[in-house]
Every structure is written in C-alpha cells, then in structure tokens.
Design an enzyme around this catalytic site. Sequence first.
Site, PDB file in Angstrom:
ATOM      1  N   CYS A   1      47.433  74.038 112.973  1.00 40.68           N
ATOM      2  CA  CYS A   1      47.215  75.414 112.527  1.00 40.68           C
ATOM      3  C   CYS A   1      48.423  76.292 112.776  1.00 40.68           C
ATOM      4  O   CYS A   1      48.406  77.466 112.445  1.00 40.68           O
ATOM      5  CB  CYS A   1      45.998  76.004 113.227  1.00 40.68           C
TER       6      CYS A   1
ATOM      7  N   CYS B   1      37.577  76.286 114.614  1.00 41.62           N
ATOM      8  CA  CYS B   1      36.649  77.238 114.006  1.00 41.62           C
ATOM      9  C   CYS B   1      35.527  76.491 113.279  1.00 41.62           C
ATOM     10  O   CYS B   1      35.742  75.413 112.698  1.00 41.62           O
ATOM     11  CB  CYS B   1      37.385  78.121 113.007  1.00 41.62           C
TER      12      CYS B   1
ATOM     13  N   CYS C   1      44.923  82.737 107.049  1.00 44.13           N
ATOM     14  CA  CYS C   1      43.806  83.004 107.954  1.00 44.13           C
ATOM     15  C   CYS C   1      44.158  82.582 109.377  1.00 44.13           C
ATOM     16  O   CYS C   1      43.919  83.326 110.341  1.00 44.13           O
ATOM     17  CB  CYS C   1      42.551  82.286 107.459  1.00 44.13           C
ATOM     18  N   CYS C   2      44.760  81.381 109.528  1.00 48.02           N
ATOM     19  CA  CYS C   2      45.179  80.919 110.862  1.00 48.02           C
ATOM     20  C   CYS C   2      46.232  81.857 111.453  1.00 48.02           C
ATOM     21  O   CYS C   2      46.219  82.115 112.658  1.00 48.02           O
ATOM     22  CB  CYS C   2      45.740  79.508 110.785  1.00 48.02           C
TER      23      CYS C   2
ATOM     24  N   CYS D   1      35.862  75.280 109.624  1.00 45.44           N
ATOM     25  CA  CYS D   1      37.015  74.390 109.390  1.00 45.44           C
ATOM     26  C   CYS D   1      36.965  73.134 110.237  1.00 45.44           C
ATOM     27  O   CYS D   1      37.969  72.431 110.385  1.00 45.44           O
ATOM     28  CB  CYS D   1      38.311  75.143 109.664  1.00 45.44           C
TER      29      CYS D   1
HETATM   30 FE1  SF4 Z   1      40.665  80.724 109.704  1.00 46.11          FE
HETATM   31 FE2  SF4 Z   1      39.777  78.190 109.618  1.00 46.11          FE
HETATM   32 FE3  SF4 Z   1      42.192  78.798 110.691  1.00 46.11          FE
HETATM   33 FE4  SF4 Z   1      39.900  79.461 111.937  1.00 46.11          FE
HETATM   34  S1  SF4 Z   1      40.697  77.371 111.527  1.00 46.11           S
HETATM   35  S2  SF4 Z   1      41.688  80.729 111.723  1.00 46.11           S
HETATM   36  S3  SF4 Z   1      38.599  80.027 110.174  1.00 46.11           S
HETATM   37  S4  SF4 Z   1      41.555  78.988 108.544  1.00 46.11           S
END
Ligand code: SF4
Length: 250
Positions: A245, A218, A135-136, A221
């Site tokens: 991240c 985010c 996701c990151c 998170c």
């Molecule tokens: Fe995805 Fe969480 Fe990374 Fe944001 S912090 S990009 S929602 S995994």
Amino acid sequence: MNVFGIVFRGENHKRMDTVTFDKNLWNQKIKGKSLEESLEWVVSQNFKNPCFSTSFGQEDQVITDVIFNHNLPITLFTLDTGRLFEETYDVFSSTMGRYKKPIHSFFPKTDMVEQLVIEKGPNSFYKSLENRKECCRIRKIEPLKRALESCDLWITGLRGDQSTNRSSLSFFEYDSHFNVIKFNPLIEWSLEEVNAYLEKHHVPQNKLHKKGFVSIGCAPCTRAIEPGEDIRAGRWWWETSNKECGLHKK
Ligand code: SF4
C-alpha cells in the site's frame, strides 16, 4: 522529516545528530539476539523517540507483547483508516485492556476523506489501481507521515517470507521515502514461530486469523486466503499489483 540532521555518507552508512547508523554493522550486532535483546539493544542506541507501528496482526502482537511486558521506551501507534474490520477494533481494545498501556491512533484528515468520497464515492479503490493508491495515500500514507514526524526509529513487524518484496529486507533499512531508519526485528521469523509465540504467551489475536485471514488490512480490501495461497493474496485480490500500500517501499 529531517529531524536527525542526516548526512549521507554512502548508501548503507549514514551519520545523524544522535546516532551513527551503519546498516551492515547493526545487522551483524542483531544477529543471534532474541527479540527482547534486539529491542533492548536498539533502544540503547540513543534514539530520541523509537516508534512501533502496529496493525494488530500476528507479528505486531508478538512485538507489542515484548515491548509492553518489558516496559521498553517505545511509542506504539496505529493507523485507523476508518475502514478497518470490527475484529481489528476488538483486538485493539483487548490489547489495551491486557497491557494497560497507550496505543496512539492516527486518523486520515477529514477534509481529504470528504473530498475523496464526494468526488469518487466510498469504494473508488475497486475501479482502478490509481484510485486504490489514492485512497491508501489519503487513509494510510499521509497519517503515517504525521505519525513518523517525531520518530527517529521505525520498528515494524515485517517478515521476509511475507512476500517477494520483503524477502530481500534485512533487520535494518534506511527508508528514504519517510527519511527514517527502519528496524524489522522479525524479518527472519517464520509464521510458525510467530504463532508459537502467540500461543505460548496467550497474546490477544485478531479472530479473523482463525477464518483464513493472514495479512489483515482494511475490510473492503482484504479477504481470506485458501491453503497454499500467497500470504498477501488476500490483499487487493482484484489487482495484479505487488500487494503493497506504500507504507513499506523499498
Ligand atoms: Fe483505502 Fe483499501 Fe487502501 Fe484501506 S486498503 S486505505 S480502504 S484502498
């Protein structure tokens, strides 16, 4: 990205088309300079497009204030993952309103997000470290790569005492992952110094800071931290990872 024609001459010494980067020498030159002086010094080093990435955190707001107040020729950009807090958009908006200067948003690619959500749902990051990194990668890393494509200097708001990962960083680092020179002008600042600057200059801040959020990413998170907890403890709190991240690899 290889826009600089970098020829490697050793770990800490690289020559580029327009700038000769000597990490140790540059670190010495910045030592003792004020934030304003250090930013003015780097932009005088013949970079074609120095960029500053902001997530509107406290450190970023200090740097934004100096860049905009002194009309420094530095491009500001932010990564809009699509999962940010409303309070982050509020401070984004109030920052633009105060300085009347552009801040460029980079969004994730629609098809990549759609594919991720179709395959794994909207909250896959809670299920495994691999899913979270995926996701990151989609929402942050890929947009950052695009944002940095035209930049030959990446200015960040990193501070050394934010985490053990960051404690060994110096003012200047070469980021081989993104192939760009990174400048961390606040690396020796404390959080108290950051807060003192923000108060003194009445800089817009994310309201979440007053609710115990220190490092804000985010919404799904990030959580508030308790007094005494590590600054990065509120990021991906369900993990035992190094709380990064992938934007700032060493
Ligand atoms: Fe995805 Fe969480 Fe990374 Fe944001 S912090 S990009 S929602 S995994």
